[in-house]
Motif scaffolding. Structure first.
Motif, PDB file in Angstrom:
ATOM      1  N   LEU A 124      -2.963 -15.570   3.773  1.00  0.00           N
ATOM      2  CA  LEU A 124      -4.139 -15.001   4.410  1.00  0.00           C
ATOM      3  C   LEU A 124      -3.946 -15.043   5.923  1.00  0.00           C
ATOM      4  O   LEU A 124      -3.691 -16.100   6.501  1.00  0.00           O
ATOM      5  N   VAL A 125      -4.032 -13.886   6.578  1.00  0.00           N
ATOM      6  CA  VAL A 125      -3.817 -13.824   8.015  1.00  0.00           C
ATOM      7  C   VAL A 125      -5.031 -13.298   8.777  1.00  0.00           C
ATOM      8  O   VAL A 125      -5.118 -13.467   9.988  1.00  0.00           O
ATOM      9  N   ALA A 126      -5.971 -12.634   8.067  1.00  0.00           N
ATOM     10  CA  ALA A 126      -7.123 -12.084   8.772  1.00  0.00           C
ATOM     11  C   ALA A 126      -8.305 -11.894   7.839  1.00  0.00           C
ATOM     12  O   ALA A 126      -8.134 -11.580   6.666  1.00  0.00           O
ATOM     13  N   ILE A 127      -9.483 -12.078   8.389  1.00  0.00           N
ATOM     14  CA  ILE A 127     -10.758 -11.767   7.738  1.00  0.00           C
ATOM     15  C   ILE A 127     -11.536 -10.949   8.748  1.00  0.00           C
ATOM     16  O   ILE A 127     -11.651 -11.349   9.913  1.00  0.00           O
ATOM     17  N   THR A 128     -12.034  -9.787   8.330  1.00  0.00           N
ATOM     18  CA  THR A 128     -12.783  -8.929   9.238  1.00  0.00           C
ATOM     19  C   THR A 128     -14.156  -8.642   8.659  1.00  0.00           C
ATOM     20  O   THR A 128     -14.277  -8.285   7.484  1.00  0.00           O
ATOM     21  N   LEU A 129     -15.176  -8.816   9.484  1.00  0.00           N
ATOM     22  CA  LEU A 129     -16.557  -8.597   9.079  1.00  0.00           C
ATOM     23  C   LEU A 129     -17.095  -7.319   9.711  1.00  0.00           C
ATOM     24  O   LEU A 129     -16.890  -7.084  10.906  1.00  0.00           O
ATOM     25  N   ASP A 130     -17.800  -6.513   8.931  1.00  0.00           N
ATOM     26  CA  ASP A 130     -18.533  -5.368   9.476  1.00  0.00           C
ATOM     27  C   ASP A 130     -19.750  -5.896  10.226  1.00  0.00           C
ATOM     28  O   ASP A 130     -20.329  -6.916   9.836  1.00  0.00           O
ATOM     29  N   CYS A 131     -20.165  -5.190  11.283  1.00  0.00           N
ATOM     30  CA  CYS A 131     -21.327  -5.620  12.053  1.00  0.00           C
ATOM     31  C   CYS A 131     -21.764  -4.504  13.004  1.00  0.00           C
ATOM     32  O   CYS A 131     -21.017  -3.554  13.223  1.00  0.00           O
ATOM     33  N   PRO A 132     -22.944  -4.627  13.593  1.00  0.00           N
ATOM     34  CA  PRO A 132     -23.384  -3.610  14.548  1.00  0.00           C
ATOM     35  C   PRO A 132     -22.849  -3.833  15.959  1.00  0.00           C
ATOM     36  O   PRO A 132     -22.757  -2.903  16.740  1.00  0.00           O
ATOM     37  N   ASP A 133     -22.495  -5.087  16.321  1.00  0.00           N
ATOM     38  CA  ASP A 133     -22.074  -5.416  17.676  1.00  0.00           C
ATOM     39  C   ASP A 133     -20.928  -6.430  17.633  1.00  0.00           C
ATOM     40  O   ASP A 133     -21.165  -7.647  17.632  1.00  0.00           O
ATOM     41  N   PRO A 134     -19.678  -5.947  17.581  1.00  0.00           N
ATOM     42  CA  PRO A 134     -18.537  -6.857  17.463  1.00  0.00           C
ATOM     43  C   PRO A 134     -18.443  -7.890  18.580  1.00  0.00           C
ATOM     44  O   PRO A 134     -18.117  -9.052  18.322  1.00  0.00           O
ATOM     45  N   THR A 135     -18.726  -7.494  19.804  1.00  0.00           N
ATOM     46  CA  THR A 135     -18.612  -8.424  20.928  1.00  0.00           C
ATOM     47  C   THR A 135     -19.596  -9.582  20.778  1.00  0.00           C
ATOM     48  O   THR A 135     -19.236 -10.745  20.973  1.00  0.00           O
ATOM     49  N   ALA A 136     -20.834  -9.272  20.412  1.00  0.00           N
ATOM     50  CA  ALA A 136     -21.854 -10.315  20.248  1.00  0.00           C
ATOM     51  C   ALA A 136     -21.518 -11.231  19.085  1.00  0.00           C
ATOM     52  O   ALA A 136     -21.665 -12.457  19.181  1.00  0.00           O
ATOM     53  N   LEU A 137     -21.070 -10.662  17.968  1.00  0.00           N
ATOM     54  CA  LEU A 137     -20.760 -11.507  16.813  1.00  0.00           C
ATOM     55  C   LEU A 137     -19.527 -12.365  17.089  1.00  0.00           C
ATOM     56  O   LEU A 137     -19.489 -13.545  16.704  1.00  0.00           O
ATOM     57  N   ALA A 138     -18.543 -11.826  17.785  1.00  0.00           N
ATOM     58  CA  ALA A 138     -17.379 -12.630  18.169  1.00  0.00           C
ATOM     59  C   ALA A 138     -17.797 -13.777  19.079  1.00  0.00           C
ATOM     60  O   ALA A 138     -17.302 -14.904  18.935  1.00  0.00           O
ATOM     61  N   ALA A 139     -18.732 -13.522  19.997  1.00  0.00           N
ATOM     62  CA  ALA A 139     -19.206 -14.585  20.894  1.00  0.00           C
ATOM     63  C   ALA A 139     -19.893 -15.695  20.107  1.00  0.00           C
ATOM     64  O   ALA A 139     -19.693 -16.883  20.380  1.00  0.00           O
ATOM     65  N   PHE A 140     -20.704 -15.327  19.111  1.00  0.00           N
ATOM     66  CA  PHE A 140     -21.361 -16.337  18.269  1.00  0.00           C
ATOM     67  C   PHE A 140     -20.319 -17.222  17.582  1.00  0.00           C
ATOM     68  O   PHE A 140     -20.376 -18.453  17.663  1.00  0.00           O
ATOM     69  N   TYR A 141     -19.352 -16.597  16.906  1.00  0.00           N
ATOM     70  CA  TYR A 141     -18.347 -17.375  16.181  1.00  0.00           C
ATOM     71  C   TYR A 141     -17.417 -18.134  17.124  1.00  0.00           C
ATOM     72  O   TYR A 141     -16.950 -19.217  16.787  1.00  0.00           O
ATOM     73  N   GLN A 142     -17.167 -17.608  18.302  1.00  0.00           N
ATOM     74  CA  GLN A 142     -16.332 -18.326  19.267  1.00  0.00           C
ATOM     75  C   GLN A 142     -17.039 -19.605  19.696  1.00  0.00           C
ATOM     76  O   GLN A 142     -16.432 -20.672  19.747  1.00  0.00           O
ATOM     77  N   GLN A 143     -18.333 -19.504  19.981  1.00  0.00           N
ATOM     78  CA  GLN A 143     -19.092 -20.697  20.371  1.00  0.00           C
ATOM     79  C   GLN A 143     -19.218 -21.670  19.204  1.00  0.00           C
ATOM     80  O   GLN A 143     -19.172 -22.884  19.397  1.00  0.00           O
ATOM     81  N   ALA A 144     -19.371 -21.152  17.992  1.00  0.00           N
ATOM     82  CA  ALA A 144     -19.545 -22.010  16.817  1.00  0.00           C
ATOM     83  C   ALA A 144     -18.254 -22.717  16.424  1.00  0.00           C
ATOM     84  O   ALA A 144     -18.290 -23.863  15.975  1.00  0.00           O
ATOM     85  N   THR A 145     -17.102 -22.042  16.578  1.00  0.00           N
ATOM     86  CA  THR A 145     -15.841 -22.590  16.073  1.00  0.00           C
ATOM     87  C   THR A 145     -14.875 -23.053  17.144  1.00  0.00           C
ATOM     88  O   THR A 145     -13.947 -23.804  16.845  1.00  0.00           O
ATOM     89  N   GLY A 146     -15.016 -22.559  18.368  1.00  0.00           N
ATOM     90  CA  GLY A 146     -14.057 -22.877  19.420  1.00  0.00           C
ATOM     91  C   GLY A 146     -12.781 -22.063  19.338  1.00  0.00           C
ATOM     92  O   GLY A 146     -11.837 -22.314  20.088  1.00  0.00           O
ATOM     93  N   VAL A 160     -26.894 -32.071  12.411  1.00  0.00           N
ATOM     94  CA  VAL A 160     -26.436 -31.823  13.788  1.00  0.00           C
ATOM     95  C   VAL A 160     -25.779 -30.451  13.881  1.00  0.00           C
ATOM     96  O   VAL A 160     -26.062 -29.667  14.795  1.00  0.00           O
ATOM     97  N   ALA A 161     -24.898 -30.134  12.929  1.00  0.00           N
ATOM     98  CA  ALA A 161     -24.226 -28.837  12.940  1.00  0.00           C
ATOM     99  C   ALA A 161     -25.228 -27.702  12.778  1.00  0.00           C
ATOM    100  O   ALA A 161     -25.152 -26.695  13.486  1.00  0.00           O
ATOM    101  N   GLU A 162     -26.171 -27.862  11.877  1.00  0.00           N
ATOM    102  CA  GLU A 162     -27.187 -26.831  11.672  1.00  0.00           C
ATOM    103  C   GLU A 162     -27.979 -26.589  12.947  1.00  0.00           C
ATOM    104  O   GLU A 162     -28.181 -25.442  13.358  1.00  0.00           O
ATOM    105  N   ALA A 163     -28.426 -27.639  13.598  1.00  0.00           N
ATOM    106  CA  ALA A 163     -29.206 -27.498  14.834  1.00  0.00           C
ATOM    107  C   ALA A 163     -28.406 -26.761  15.906  1.00  0.00           C
ATOM    108  O   ALA A 163     -28.926 -25.873  16.583  1.00  0.00           O
ATOM    109  N   ARG A 164     -27.137 -27.107  16.035  1.00  0.00           N
ATOM    110  CA  ARG A 164     -26.274 -26.454  17.034  1.00  0.00           C
ATOM    111  C   ARG A 164     -26.120 -24.970  16.716  1.00  0.00           C
ATOM    112  O   ARG A 164     -26.240 -24.107  17.593  1.00  0.00           O
TER     113      ARG A 164
END
Length: 123
Positions: free
Chosen positions: A7-29, A85-89
């Protein structure tokens, strides 16, 4: 001799790729992919796994736990801190929390800002 797939990639459909990438970047590092743009954004993990987000016109978020719009994909993340703690964050970052929580204290089901359900677990 059996063949294997990696497995090398998972891609999600969405309305705003930049915003969703920012969410996951902040959530996962995870590190932002250098060629991300308004139509396709991505994050890189050190081991090579790529998490991508692609713009889809007329995107309809999944309905969970119902299947009026099927979820089609469900991602689970192991967290190092407690589920509370994770949920709150994650809620502070823009995640949602559905009322239906089928796994009790073993896991939490949240939704990302585009509506994709995902779980957080501690083991």
């Amino acid at each position: 001799m059996s063949s294997q797939m990696e497995l090398v990639a998972i891609t999600l459909d969405c309305p705003d790729p930049t915003a969703l990438a920012a969410f996951y970047q902040q959530a996962t590092g995870l590190e932002p992919h250098p060629r991300s743009d308004a139509d396709f954004a991505g994050l890189n993990r050190e081991d090579g796994l790529f998490l991508g987000f692609q713009r889809v016109e007329g995107y309809r978020p999944p309905c969970w736990p119902g299947q009026a719009v099927p979820q089609q994909l469900h991602i689970c993340f192991r967290v190092s801190e407690s589920l509370d703690v994770a949920e709150a964050r994650l809620l502070e970052l823009g995640a949602g929390k559905p009322d239906h929580q089928p796994l009790g204290d073993k896991a939490r089901v949240l939704t990302d800002p585009a509506g994709h359900p995902f779980c957080i677990v501690t083991r």
